[in-house]
Design an enzyme around this catalytic site. Sequence first.
Site, short mmCIF file in Angstrom:
data_model
loop_
_atom_site.label_atom_id
_atom_site.label_comp_id
_atom_site.label_asym_id
_atom_site.label_seq_id
_atom_site.Cartn_x
_atom_site.Cartn_y
_atom_site.Cartn_z
N LYS A 181 10.73 8.90 -24.05
CA LYS A 181 10.80 7.86 -23.21
C LYS A 181 10.66 8.22 -21.94
O LYS A 181 11.67 8.90 -21.36
CB LYS A 181 12.04 6.94 -23.60
CG LYS A 181 12.35 6.11 -22.32
CD LYS A 181 12.25 4.61 -22.67
CE LYS A 181 12.57 4.00 -21.35
NZ LYS A 181 11.98 4.19 -20.00
N GLU A 257 21.02 17.17 -18.79
CA GLU A 257 20.71 17.94 -17.69
C GLU A 257 20.99 16.42 -16.62
O GLU A 257 20.34 15.84 -16.39
CB GLU A 257 19.34 18.04 -17.48
CG GLU A 257 19.10 19.51 -16.22
CD GLU A 257 18.58 18.90 -15.10
OE1 GLU A 257 19.38 18.42 -14.21
OE2 GLU A 257 17.51 18.72 -15.10
N CYS A 291 17.62 17.20 -8.71
CA CYS A 291 19.10 17.39 -9.18
C CYS A 291 19.73 18.52 -8.43
O CYS A 291 20.73 18.79 -8.11
CB CYS A 291 19.33 17.37 -10.48
SG CYS A 291 18.53 15.89 -11.26
N GLU A 388 25.49 12.40 -5.08
CA GLU A 388 24.22 12.72 -4.90
C GLU A 388 23.49 11.99 -4.12
O GLU A 388 23.32 10.74 -4.17
CB GLU A 388 23.37 12.80 -6.19
CG GLU A 388 23.48 13.98 -6.98
CD GLU A 388 22.52 13.80 -8.28
OE1 GLU A 388 21.81 14.91 -8.25
OE2 GLU A 388 22.53 13.01 -9.00
C1 SIN Z 1 15.60 18.10 -11.59
O1 SIN Z 1 15.78 17.69 -10.43
O2 SIN Z 1 16.25 17.46 -12.42
C2 SIN Z 1 14.71 19.34 -11.72
C3 SIN Z 1 14.63 20.08 -10.63
C4 SIN Z 1 13.72 21.37 -11.00
O3 SIN Z 1 13.30 21.69 -12.12
O4 SIN Z 1 13.56 22.17 -10.22
#
Ligand code: SIN
Length: 484
Positions: A181, A257, A291, A388
């Site tokens: 998805k 993640e 992230c 964040e």
């Molecule tokens: C992410 O923001 O989850 C991944 C970033 C990355 O793979 O560098």
Amino acid sequence: MIPLMHPALVRTQAFINGDWYSAVSQKTFAVNNPATGELIAQVADLSSLDAQHAIESAAIAQPVWAQKTAKERSILLRRWFDLVMENQADLAQILTAEQGKPIAESMAEIAYGASYIEWFAEQAKRINGDIIPPSRSNQRISVLQQPVGVVATITPWNFPNAMLARKLAPALAAGCTVVAKPAAETPFSALALAQLAQQAGIPAGVINIVTSSDAPAIGAEFTGHPAVRKISFTGSTAVGKLLIQQCAADVKRITLELGGNAPFIVFDDADIDAAVAGAMVAKFRNAGQTCVCANRFYVQRSIYNAFSAKLSAAMQELCVGNGVNEQVSVGPLISAAAIQKVQQLVDDAIAKGAVVSCQIPVNIEKGYFYPPTLLTNVSVDSDLLEAEIFGPVAALIPFDTEADVIAQANCSVYGLAAYCYTRDYQRIQRLTEELQTGMLGINTGLISNEMAPFGGIKQSGWGREGSIYGLDDYLNIKYINESF
Ligand code: SIN
């Protein structure tokens, strides 16, 4: 329309069992370009019933896929990699249109996503078992690694190509099939990847793409359906917690993640120019929407003003705009809600004493643009040091001692990435031991690559993606005790 060499790469139906598929309800949802607000296309809006059909297709395809030899799977993955790279320019245009990132970053993301396909094509042939010395002479202890079965993936809008490729490639290498998805904001990259996989000869049912605007319904179907044996999710910690609860019912395996809150620490012995260059990448890649973006800049007091002045100067080079223009280095945020969230965090920091030391003007009427902003004198009780930011805002905090900054860096529920700039070898060893993080960049602002284990600790998630460790989550271990 997106200008492509192969316009047929833009698909608006879901992809199930090798066929392009409309929702049984015939519903669709709109996908807009975040840089212009314009409609790209209407896309099939699948329900949980449609998702069930996708899962059943994946379940039928799985044993057949697993029975292929590792080398056969490897060859198909490699062909898929080649096709992705041959279509890199088109895939990058699709990515920029739906996600907004500058075209150079989109080109880099396509190559980054493809690198996982290439890497796991090679690794597919190295999923070995083991023979363990037994306790009796008439005994053999052996270990097999077998695919977990059907995998359901849920991927975010910030890397719509690479995050999916990073899950599909190890899953397929291991002999799993996938129902995927993609985020409702960015379905086209996933659909194009599936089309190229089909072109590469990956059989029907091995990859299924479930497009939908109803993430909770599809997530519930994925976690609730007994044929799905594993979930792999990239996204927020809040949704990750919900998925853990939903997976508990039938003890599904899950890789998560999740969110990050990366500290970026600059010591007074660092090469300041290198630290500024690293900060620009770690902060402004994808307009701050990753992230692993630097969320909190801790700068040792004696170099605080020098670092801040140099970062401010580097930021003057940023060019905000529609990512299709090659001179643009910062694209839009994904939505109006994203701008509002970033603005709230900035307002809170200012109310608590932060100073806007630099702000790059944005003179664009349409689209979701936020001006790259440098905040200094950020108070330690500011909300943006806990949340964040997910936007192009750099928050600088001075620190005095190494012990102090390690304590501050570790004071977070997250533990995804951290960055440090220093030339002191002994200090590097201490930081390596003491920082609570899944990934650590020393004198670099870019840590992501296919051969390294990507993932976090604490509330940043479970499991690793990429590298030899990234296969473990798609394999069951079977131990056999044989007496003779
Ligand atoms: C992410 O923001 O989850 C991944 C970033 C990355 O793979 O560098």
